[in-house]
Design a protein around this motif. Sequence first.
Motif, mmCIF file in Angstrom:
data_model
loop_
_atom_site.group_PDB
_atom_site.id
_atom_site.type_symbol
_atom_site.label_atom_id
_atom_site.label_comp_id
_atom_site.label_asym_id
_atom_site.label_seq_id
_atom_site.Cartn_x
_atom_site.Cartn_y
_atom_site.Cartn_z
ATOM 1 N N UNK A 64 0.810 -1.219 0.000
ATOM 2 C CA UNK A 64 0.000 0.000 0.000
ATOM 3 C C UNK A 64 0.847 1.274 0.000
ATOM 4 N N UNK A 65 2.102 1.143 0.400
ATOM 5 C CA UNK A 65 2.991 2.310 0.419
ATOM 6 C C UNK A 65 3.695 2.529 -0.921
ATOM 7 N N UNK A 66 3.385 1.685 -1.912
ATOM 8 C CA UNK A 66 4.069 1.798 -3.197
ATOM 9 C C UNK A 66 5.489 1.261 -3.156
ATOM 10 N N UNK A 67 5.784 0.404 -2.174
ATOM 11 C CA UNK A 67 7.112 -0.185 -2.023
ATOM 12 C C UNK A 67 7.043 -1.679 -2.311
ATOM 13 N N UNK A 68 8.139 -2.220 -2.798
ATOM 14 C CA UNK A 68 8.216 -3.647 -3.084
ATOM 15 C C UNK A 68 7.889 -4.443 -1.826
ATOM 16 N N UNK A 69 6.957 -5.369 -1.925
ATOM 17 C CA UNK A 69 6.589 -6.171 -0.766
ATOM 18 C C UNK A 69 7.713 -7.135 -0.421
ATOM 19 N N UNK A 70 7.867 -7.378 0.881
ATOM 20 C CA UNK A 70 8.920 -8.290 1.322
ATOM 21 C C UNK A 70 8.729 -9.688 0.764
ATOM 22 N N UNK A 71 7.469 -10.116 0.638
ATOM 23 C CA UNK A 71 7.210 -11.448 0.110
ATOM 24 C C UNK A 71 7.663 -11.608 -1.323
ATOM 25 N N UNK A 72 7.415 -10.602 -2.157
ATOM 26 C CA UNK A 72 7.850 -10.669 -3.547
ATOM 27 C C UNK A 72 9.374 -10.705 -3.636
ATOM 28 N N UNK A 73 10.035 -9.895 -2.787
ATOM 29 C CA UNK A 73 11.500 -9.894 -2.794
ATOM 30 C C UNK A 73 12.038 -11.259 -2.368
ATOM 31 N N UNK A 74 11.425 -11.877 -1.371
ATOM 32 C CA UNK A 74 11.862 -13.202 -0.928
ATOM 33 C C UNK A 74 11.714 -14.230 -2.049
ATOM 34 N N UNK A 75 10.653 -14.126 -2.848
ATOM 35 C CA UNK A 75 10.471 -15.047 -3.972
ATOM 36 C C UNK A 75 11.596 -14.875 -4.987
ATOM 37 N N UNK A 76 11.947 -13.637 -5.307
ATOM 38 C CA UNK A 76 13.030 -13.397 -6.261
ATOM 39 C C UNK A 76 14.373 -13.875 -5.707
#
Length: 604
Positions: free
Chosen positions: A70-82
């Motif tokens: 919601x803050x327009x920042x990359x979600x931690x979950x998506x980063x963990x997947x990458x």
Amino acid sequence: MSPCSSQGPRSFEPGTSASQGFSSVFLSRQSRKSTSHAEDKESTMSDSEGYRNPTEVQMSQLVLPCHTNQRGELSGGQLLKWIDTTACLSAERHAGCPCVTASMDDIYFEHTISVGQVVNIKAKVNRAFNSSMEVGIQVASEDLCSEKHWSVCKALATFVAQRDLSKVKLKQITPQTEEEKTEHGVAAERRRMRLVYADTIKDLLANCVIQDDLESRDCSHMVPAEKTRVESVELVLPPHANHQGNTFGGQIMAWMENVATIAASRLCHAHPTLKAIEMFQFRGPSQVGDRLVLKAIVNNAFKHSMEVGVSVEAYRQEAETHRRHINSAFMTFVVLDSNDQPQLLPWIQPQPGDGERRYREASARRKIRLDRQYIVSYKQAELALSVSWDPSNQVYLSYNNVSCLKMLVAKDNWVLSSEVNQVRLYTLEDDKYLSFHLEMLVHVDAAHAFLLLSDLRRRPEWDKHYRSVELVQQVDEDDAIYHVISPPLSGDPKPQDFVILASRRKPCDNGDPYVVALRSVMLPTHPETPEYRRGETLCSGFCFWRQGDQMTKVSYYNQATSSFLNYVTTNVAGLSSEFYNTFKACEQFLLSNRNDLAPSLQTL
């Protein structure tokens, strides 16, 4: 031969005097043609231009709105997947077969990543063991408009190679560059920590006393922990799985981050930001068709941060009552204001029983996490020479002790300063440190030499700089703390004393050395006294390499700060002669006792 401290002449550990200190190494190095230690070895691939680690994999991803919170920042979950995908590709490049995620070490996120920026992820295998391997990951962000770059986090993942559901014997990694050699050596110590991680945390939590004012807080201004509880279920579909049908570890971590974020939001009624994750450890696989039940709750809230506990269980539709524990983790969140500063958080009111246990364990974990960050993730120049030792930081001080020595050993710019009767003296000067390294071949079994020299109580038998040694505490099988008395330095009437943590390690694989690492610690039972001049040891110790049947290369290392250069004199021959005589006495001690087989030698 004694470890050295860093504050003027008094800082020499049981070893050399100020006039016979680093001066002769420094001056003799200038007066004779320098011969690099690396010249004794074949040139490596790192010397050629364009060398790239064969296991290295790079991924670059443009952050789109669908990847953000919601803050327009990359979600931690998506980063963990990458992160998990990149690391898995690196592991499979080395193994040549499918690999699964076994664990992910603690991750500390330094910066957030905004929509429109680029995430650059680089992964490479640091070391392969039997069927598992450690993969190092670096994550950075890039702003395409301003061309600015930021470091986001570093991560270490363990992968297991599998073929037809059976473990695969991995080929070993041959490190080429200094960085690769350092990571390769320290990986064995990190693996040792992972294998005892659960027991270590359990023991630390049992022995860690945390003072809190839970009883005195105003309950009317506290949020009941039960209000933050979240439970969610996910069905594992083919897109969530790898080529073996096992659920991607990164996908599970992403789902865990999702429910943890919801729990954190229920406490603060705002959009929280993930700052740290304690180790993910996968206890078993899940497959396509599994239902994953994810549960999260805020365990405790501190002034500016909160800990959320997350667990994952798996079951099949036909056996819903039989649930398998897949993973657990603890995540730390903060709430940032418009200036990216953390805001104050409400207090948590735990439920009686398990809720209070989780509450107090979260406080203990926070203390452990801060200690671990300070000791393990430190910049060496910023860490005090003598760190206070206590049971809560025992494991991490031991890790730091051994890792620092292995990093010193991996340096590739050692310079040969002198060679007398096959005893070589090397020096290394970089930034704030001046180090020396002696080596010789001895007709003694490596395990026996390791046993003899790892017991500092026998050091006075061959090293005159050790007047007496008292065993203060046998911490465990591999670590002990000693109080050492050494003679006065030149011009100083007081003897020196040292409180030294000695950490020993057996080889992890063939080709690894036996290691005895030494560093100063502080103990409340042994404070500084007027009777002695307290010395400090930054990093020193022995490595023993097998060179054949009953032949061992014995190497001694010692590191000190460059402040010693202020005490350089014109005594060109002093240090070389002093070290040579002491090292030859060490050789004679080993030869004289090589048939003195202690019972504990049989266990090595």
